[in-house]
Design a protein around this motif. Sequence first.
Motif, PDB file in Angstrom:
ATOM      1  N   ILE A  65      29.018  55.580  88.384  1.00 11.78           N
ATOM      2  CA  ILE A  65      29.021  56.618  87.350  1.00 11.78           C
ATOM      3  C   ILE A  65      28.425  56.088  86.044  1.00 11.78           C
ATOM      4  N   LEU A  66      28.828  54.882  85.651  1.00 13.54           N
ATOM      5  CA  LEU A  66      28.385  54.331  84.374  1.00 13.54           C
ATOM      6  C   LEU A  66      26.906  53.944  84.382  1.00 13.54           C
ATOM      7  N   THR A  67      26.401  53.489  85.541  1.00 11.55           N
ATOM      8  CA  THR A  67      24.970  53.169  85.605  1.00 11.55           C
ATOM      9  C   THR A  67      24.113  54.427  85.583  1.00 11.55           C
ATOM     10  N   LEU A  68      24.642  55.526  86.157  1.00  7.87           N
ATOM     11  CA  LEU A  68      23.921  56.802  86.060  1.00  7.87           C
ATOM     12  C   LEU A  68      23.843  57.259  84.598  1.00  7.87           C
ATOM     13  N   ILE A  69      24.949  57.089  83.866  1.00  9.36           N
ATOM     14  CA  ILE A  69      24.960  57.434  82.441  1.00  9.36           C
ATOM     15  C   ILE A  69      23.960  56.580  81.682  1.00  9.36           C
ATOM     16  N   LEU A  70      23.937  55.288  82.012  1.00 11.63           N
ATOM     17  CA  LEU A  70      23.004  54.378  81.349  1.00 11.63           C
ATOM     18  C   LEU A  70      21.561  54.780  81.626  1.00 11.63           C
ATOM     19  N   GLY A  71      21.275  55.143  82.888  1.00  9.37           N
ATOM     20  CA  GLY A  71      19.927  55.587  83.235  1.00  9.37           C
ATOM     21  C   GLY A  71      19.532  56.837  82.473  1.00  9.37           C
ATOM     22  N   SER A  80      16.182  59.947  79.232  1.00 13.62           N
ATOM     23  CA  SER A  80      16.170  61.318  78.725  1.00 13.62           C
ATOM     24  C   SER A  80      15.641  61.374  77.305  1.00 13.62           C
ATOM     25  N   GLY A  81      14.733  62.304  77.087  1.00 10.91           N
ATOM     26  CA  GLY A  81      14.249  62.546  75.728  1.00 10.91           C
ATOM     27  C   GLY A  81      13.257  61.536  75.219  1.00 10.91           C
ATOM     28  N   HIS A  82      12.657  60.755  76.117  1.00 10.72           N
ATOM     29  CA  HIS A  82      11.667  59.761  75.678  1.00 10.72           C
ATOM     30  C   HIS A  82      10.358  59.978  76.437  1.00 10.72           C
ATOM     31  N   GLY A  83       9.291  59.954  75.738  1.00 11.94           N
ATOM     32  CA  GLY A  83       7.992  60.115  76.379  1.00 11.94           C
ATOM     33  C   GLY A  83       7.307  58.813  76.652  1.00 11.94           C
ATOM     34  N   GLY A  84       7.955  57.717  76.273  1.00 14.11           N
ATOM     35  CA  GLY A  84       7.339  56.409  76.477  1.00 14.11           C
ATOM     36  C   GLY A  84       6.747  55.906  75.193  1.00 14.11           C
ATOM     37  N   SER A  85       6.923  54.637  74.933  1.00 12.61           N
ATOM     38  CA  SER A  85       6.445  54.056  73.679  1.00 12.61           C
ATOM     39  C   SER A  85       5.069  53.442  73.804  1.00 12.61           C
ATOM     40  N   GLY A  86       4.513  53.495  75.024  1.00 14.66           N
ATOM     41  CA  GLY A  86       3.167  52.967  75.210  1.00 14.66           C
ATOM     42  C   GLY A  86       3.075  51.460  75.145  1.00 14.66           C
ATOM     43  N   TYR A  93      16.090  47.462  88.309  1.00 17.03           N
ATOM     44  CA  TYR A  93      14.774  47.042  87.817  1.00 17.03           C
ATOM     45  C   TYR A  93      14.161  48.151  86.951  1.00 17.03           C
ATOM     46  N   ILE A  94      14.270  49.396  87.446  1.00 12.90           N
ATOM     47  CA  ILE A  94      13.682  50.528  86.717  1.00 12.90           C
ATOM     48  C   ILE A  94      14.383  50.728  85.380  1.00 12.90           C
ATOM     49  N   ILE A  95      15.716  50.551  85.357  1.00 15.41           N
ATOM     50  CA  ILE A  95      16.452  50.639  84.095  1.00 15.41           C
ATOM     51  C   ILE A  95      15.941  49.581  83.109  1.00 15.41           C
ATOM     52  N   GLY A  96      15.757  48.345  83.594  1.00 11.89           N
ATOM     53  CA  GLY A  96      15.258  47.272  82.727  1.00 11.89           C
ATOM     54  C   GLY A  96      13.867  47.561  82.208  1.00 11.89           C
ATOM     55  N   MET A  97      12.974  47.969  83.117  1.00 11.82           N
ATOM     56  CA  MET A  97      11.608  48.284  82.714  1.00 11.82           C
ATOM     57  C   MET A  97      11.589  49.482  81.772  1.00 11.82           C
ATOM     58  N   GLY A  98      12.386  50.506  82.091  1.00 12.60           N
ATOM     59  CA  GLY A  98      12.456  51.686  81.236  1.00 12.60           C
ATOM     60  C   GLY A  98      13.012  51.361  79.862  1.00 12.60           C
ATOM     61  N   ALA A  99      13.988  50.464  79.812  1.00 12.54           N
ATOM     62  CA  ALA A  99      14.556  50.061  78.525  1.00 12.54           C
ATOM     63  C   ALA A  99      13.488  49.456  77.631  1.00 12.54           C
ATOM     64  N   ALA A 103      32.483  51.471  77.452  1.00 11.29           N
ATOM     65  CA  ALA A 103      31.942  51.684  78.802  1.00 11.29           C
ATOM     66  C   ALA A 103      30.861  50.660  79.118  1.00 11.29           C
ATOM     67  N   GLY A 104      30.019  50.375  78.112  1.00  9.51           N
ATOM     68  CA  GLY A 104      28.967  49.369  78.296  1.00  9.51           C
ATOM     69  C   GLY A 104      29.546  48.000  78.560  1.00  9.51           C
TER      70      GLY A 104
END
Length: 402
Positions: free
Chosen positions: A150-156, A161-167, A223-229, A250-251
């Motif tokens: 549940i908590l990792t889904l929240i983190l993802g 959500s709400g980010h278009g990417g920082s390039g 991995y995707i969470i790390g890369m997305g972060a 929670a974190g």
Amino acid sequence: MENKGTSTLSNGLIWFGAGVSIAEILTGTYLAPLGFEKGLAAILLGHLIGCTMLFFAGLIGGMKRLSAMETVKLSFGSKGCLLFAVLNVLQLVGWTAIMIYDGALAANSIYGTGAWIWCLVIGGLIIVWILIGLKNLGKLNTVAMALLFILTLILGKVIFSGHGGSGLVSEEGMSFGAAVELSVAMPLSWLPLISDYTREAKKPFQATLTSTLVYGVVSCFMYIIGMGAALFTGTYDIAVIMVKAGLGAAGLFIIVLSTVTTTFLDAFSAGVSSTVISGAVKEKWAAIAVTVIGTIAAIVYPMDNITNFLYLIGSVFAPMIAIQIADTFILKNDFRTVRFHVPNMVIWACGFVLYRILMHVDTPVGNTLPDMAVTIGICLVYHAVSSAAGSKKVSKAEPESI
């Protein structure tokens, strides 16, 4: 006998816990320079390669009812396995220290009492997990994994959500092949451990398949969470993201519990491998000793970049499992009755050197796949040549027919 085995569900939960890891998130951040699409492709391809090897390694132990290092005897002999058992214990001590260090550093970023205190807290909880024991963790593991899920889904959701990417895309410092190899490295690092759990399974094939699939999916997500972060929030520090998102308590829970559930596997398997080195060693106490050593190392030594450590693991265990796959599934060999199977030891050394050479060659599939393909090829060629030579000797020894 069958009732005492572990269920497919419990094996899946164990490997869910292995996948939810701060180390996997941090490794994912290294792939950010490729951009999201290329990084995602590298993550999926790397995990496909790594998890395929993980499946075969677990299946060998499940079929033979042997621990990970006992399966090595099938290819390298009763004493030849000791080299890999020692190397495995060393890498597991290293992993224990790295996991506790990363977990403590992240926890301290959320609740700053001192990283060394968090090292002691995490180390103590791992020891509690060890004392409870693998077969008694059932309900506790189910609750822990449900909360982590549940908590990792929240983190993802917070990250994407709400980010278009920082390039933050750069072609410097990371090729696609290198990214694939970093994605292979994590499942490959679990390869010398998985049989320690599948050997106990009621249904070895189902348990191995479930364990591999669960770990593969969860690891890719980490991995995707790390890369997305790194791409979408502009920071490589997952603890900072949790604080900004209001996931303080929670974190902290995610960090501490995921570190405990993952590192427990490292420490437990170090104990199992220690019994292969010496029969006088008790699994549980060896695992506790590894946890204590890892905790001290995490307090004393900085461990901020683990890429070289991951590559070293790959160079040792990729050719090892290649030989085991060839011997078990293709050649049907079993060398447990000999002390050292010298030809396989030589082939492994060739595979080790080849991997280190391939580290300087940029291939689109990384180093592991070509290294294993060549190593398996050498095994098959050697077997064909030795079989042909043996047949000639037998035919010469036979009297001519009249």
